[in-house]
Scaffold this active site. Structure first.
Site, PDB file in Angstrom:
ATOM      1  N   THR A   1       7.842   6.523 -23.341  1.00 32.87           N
ATOM      2  CA  THR A   1       9.025   7.594 -23.089  1.00 32.87           C
ATOM      3  C   THR A   1       9.008   7.932 -24.880  1.00 32.87           C
ATOM      4  OG1 THR A   1       9.839   6.250 -21.495  1.00 32.87           O
ATOM      5  CG2 THR A   1      11.365   7.378 -22.941  1.00 32.87           C
TER       6      THR A   1
ATOM      7  N   ARG B   1      17.086  13.164 -15.359  1.00 30.65           N
ATOM      8  CA  ARG B   1      16.143  12.454 -14.821  1.00 30.65           C
ATOM      9  C   ARG B   1      15.628  12.686 -13.456  1.00 30.65           C
ATOM     10  NH1 ARG B   1      13.580   7.700 -15.804  1.00 30.65           N
ATOM     11  NH2 ARG B   1      13.813   5.966 -14.403  1.00 30.65           N
TER      12      ARG B   1
ATOM     13  N   THR C   1      10.892  11.192 -20.903  1.00 33.14           N
ATOM     14  CA  THR C   1       9.719  10.387 -20.360  1.00 33.14           C
ATOM     15  C   THR C   1       8.882  11.023 -19.456  1.00 33.14           C
ATOM     16  OG1 THR C   1       9.165   7.992 -19.802  1.00 33.14           O
ATOM     17  CG2 THR C   1      11.233   9.198 -18.670  1.00 33.14           C
TER      18      THR C   1
HETATM   19  N1  GLY Z   1      10.473   5.288 -17.323  1.00 35.20           N
HETATM   20  C1  GLY Z   1      11.280   4.739 -18.287  1.00 35.20           C
HETATM   21  C2  GLY Z   1      12.718   4.509 -18.146  1.00 35.20           C
HETATM   22  O1  GLY Z   1      13.466   5.276 -17.678  1.00 35.20           O
HETATM   23  O2  GLY Z   1      13.299   3.420 -18.856  1.00 35.20           O
END
Ligand code: GLY
Length: 567
Positions: free
Chosen positions: A376, A103, A394
């Site tokens: 995403t 992330r 994403t």
């Molecule tokens: N940006 C979409 C998510 O991480 O849920």
């Protein structure tokens, strides 16, 4: 209809097609691509083919993951990326499970109120469009983490197909051409030069990605550091700062993907392995499915009044908790065990009534002592050794922040919008957040991405996931229920119309045309508000199911250009 339509695009032993309508005794049943031992399902045929070629070469699911993710960065710039981030959940052939968090992170110079003006109001589009919206990208480091732990083929073999594809170019599909046109006004707002995507691209044109190919070559030759410290880092930071952004070289140098313990829970005789925080996907789905578990939902019928009521009320309570408790586990303490315990969830459902909808204004998060995008993309892979992965990646919004580093050939995310910029104010998905998801330097923003693997009888059963921002969680959950409770095959389960409730705003979003006026009326009579106007699709699920005979069935969502390929 007595028609048998079999579209098999067979290349040697490779099967590549969308789905096949075949006759059964009662009604035409949609069956996805069926293969014997290995499969990739992703948002683009080019990416699925590249993943399968790696599997055929003897690579495992992790090798194929790296190749597929990089191919999506070329063929599906809408969401595939090296300028964003993602999550991956795995199950090896000996039953070991794990999860990788790649992330994005908030830059070091980020601060809690960075998207608010002097009156404390959110500054329009600051967290979604342009350089201030960008989080420190995690994808490249994530892929190297996977490679270090599980890779078997030379890394250059895994990245070369994406490089070749970028040089050769990718044919634009109808859907892609529409998307490019739709977002062109934003590209010119976010960038200070005309970018590749601002030309008059039409379906069937070929776009060549020369600068992206060069960035990938640098990764091939100099590893992850070429992206986080080398030339690509320089191009990226210079451009972001020129546009007024705050990401520095130090931010890139410090980025690290992390191995996490997945969320694991049982639903009847299934074991579900899903993404842990900083994703909310695993916890929310555990809460929803555990709330449904005591009921015989199969008896209520698929998308029946009672099923929709039950699922909606479970969703309402789970999303209320999400907004309060969930955030980056490295920054906030999350009462995971309680949140997913049957006892707590039954307490939360205690005021559920078949007679009348609960109203979200009267429902808050539960008491325990102690947002996101449509754009995403998800892919699922099973290899012939029995390993499986489920990965969702994403840029957040469509083409992320729309900032395109022309000299490096890729878009940068706008993941910062997944933080709660102001407590109690919705983000671009209407999701409300609180202190747990407030912005802080180096913190990861809360996600809804829900890459999930399901086991049955200690064997791999399903790999499933979806894009769709806040609707990811409920799309994944409905797909699992469609197969397990309502007896649909994988492709059918993916195709079926979906609905979604997320506590606030207090309405059920439903895919248009998927639900009868009578059903909607009956829901309204019980006090549910229905929203269909602004919704074209909910989620875009890609999944693989292991059938009782050991074959794999692909579910490639017709809502996109998604494709299942295997052998
Ligand atoms: N940006 C979409 C998510 O991480 O849920």
């Amino acid at each position: 209809m007595k028609k048998i339509v079999i579209i098999l695009c067979a290349l040697v032993l490779v099967v590549s097609c969308k789905s096949t309508n075949i006759q059964n005794n009662k009604k035409a049943k949609t069956i996805g691509v069926l293969v014997d031992s290995a499969m990739v399902v992703s948002a683009r045929e080019e990416a699925s083919k590249i993943g399968v070629a790696i599997l055929k070469k003897g690579g495992n699911a992790f090798d194929a993951m790296i190749a597929t993710e990089l191919a999506l960065a070329v063929a599906y710039p809408f969401a595939g990326n090296i300028g964003g981030g993602g999550f991956m959940v795995y199950r090896t052939n000996d039953g070991k499970t794990g999860a990788l968090d790649y992330r994005e992170k908030a830059p070091l110079a980020a601060s809690k109120n960075m998207y608010l003006n002097e009156n404390g109001d959110i500054i329009f589009q600051k967290s979604t469009l342009g350089a201030m919206a960008i989080g420190v990208p995690g994808t490249v480091d994530g892929l190297f983490k996977v490679y270090e732990k599980f890779g078997t083929l030379p890394f250059s073999d895994l990245i070369q197909p994406a490089i070749d594809l970028a040089y050769k170019g990718v044919i634009i599909t109808e859907k892609q051409a529409d998307r490019i046109k739709k977002y062109q006004p934003y590209f010119s707002k976010a960038n200070d030069t005309t970018i590749l995507y601002e030309a008059n691209w039409k379906a069937n044109d070929t776009i060549k990605y020369i600068q992206l190919a060069k960035s990938l070559e640098r990764i091939r030759d100099n590893g992850r550091d070429s992206f986080y410290k080398g030339k690509t880092a320089e191009l990226l930071v210079n451009y972001i700062q020129k546009l007024g952004g705050i990401i520095t070289k130090e931010d890139l140098e410090k980025y690290e993907a992390k191995w996490r313990k997945p969320i694991e829970f049982t639903y009847k005789d299934l074991k579900i392995i899903s993404m842990s925080p900083p994703s909310s996907g695993g916890i929310c789905n555990a809460q929803i499915l555990k709330a449904i578990e005591p009921f015989n939902i199969a008896e209520f019928g698929h998308n029946s009044l009672k099923s929709i009521q039950l699922i909606t009320e479970a969703e309402r309570r789970a999303y209320a908790d999400r907004s309060f408790y969930l955030g980056d586990p490295d920054f906030v303490k999350i009462p995971i065990d309680t949140l997913i315990s049957s006892k707590y969830i039954q307490q939360r459902m205690a005021n559920f009534s078949w007679k009348k909808a609960t109203t979200s204004s009267t429902l808050k998060h539960g008491k325990i002592i102690g947002y996101e995008s449509d754009e995403t993309t998800h892919y699922s892979i099973v290899d012939s050794f029995g390993n499986s992965i489920s990965a969702t990646t994403t840029l957040n919004g469509a083409y992320g922040s729309k900032v395109f580093v022309s000299e490096a050939g890729f878009f940068l995310n706008n993941e910062m919008d997944d933080f709660s910029a102001k407590s109690g104010t919705p983000n671009m998905f209407g999701l409300i957040g609180a202190e747990a998801n407030a912005i802080a330097p180096e913190k990861r923003m809360l996600s809804s991405m829900t890459p999930t693997i399901v086991e049955k009888n200690n064997q791999f059963y399903m790999s499933v996931g979806s894009p769709g921002g806040s609707t990811i969680i409920t799309s994944v959950m409905q797909t699992i229920l469609n197969v397990y409770e309502f007896g649909f095959g994988m492709q059918e389960a993916v195709n079926l119309p979906r609905f979604h409730h997320q506590w606030l705003p207090d309405f059920i979003t439903m895919e248009p045309k998927g639900f009868t006026p009578k059903l909607i009326k009956n829901l309204e009579k019980k006090g549910y508000k229905i929203q269909q106007e602004n919704t074209t699709i909910i989620g875009k699920v890609d999944a693989i199911l292991r059938l009782p005979n050991g074959k794999l069935e692909g579910g490639a969502d017709y809502r996109g250009d998604d494709t299942a390929i295997g052998f």
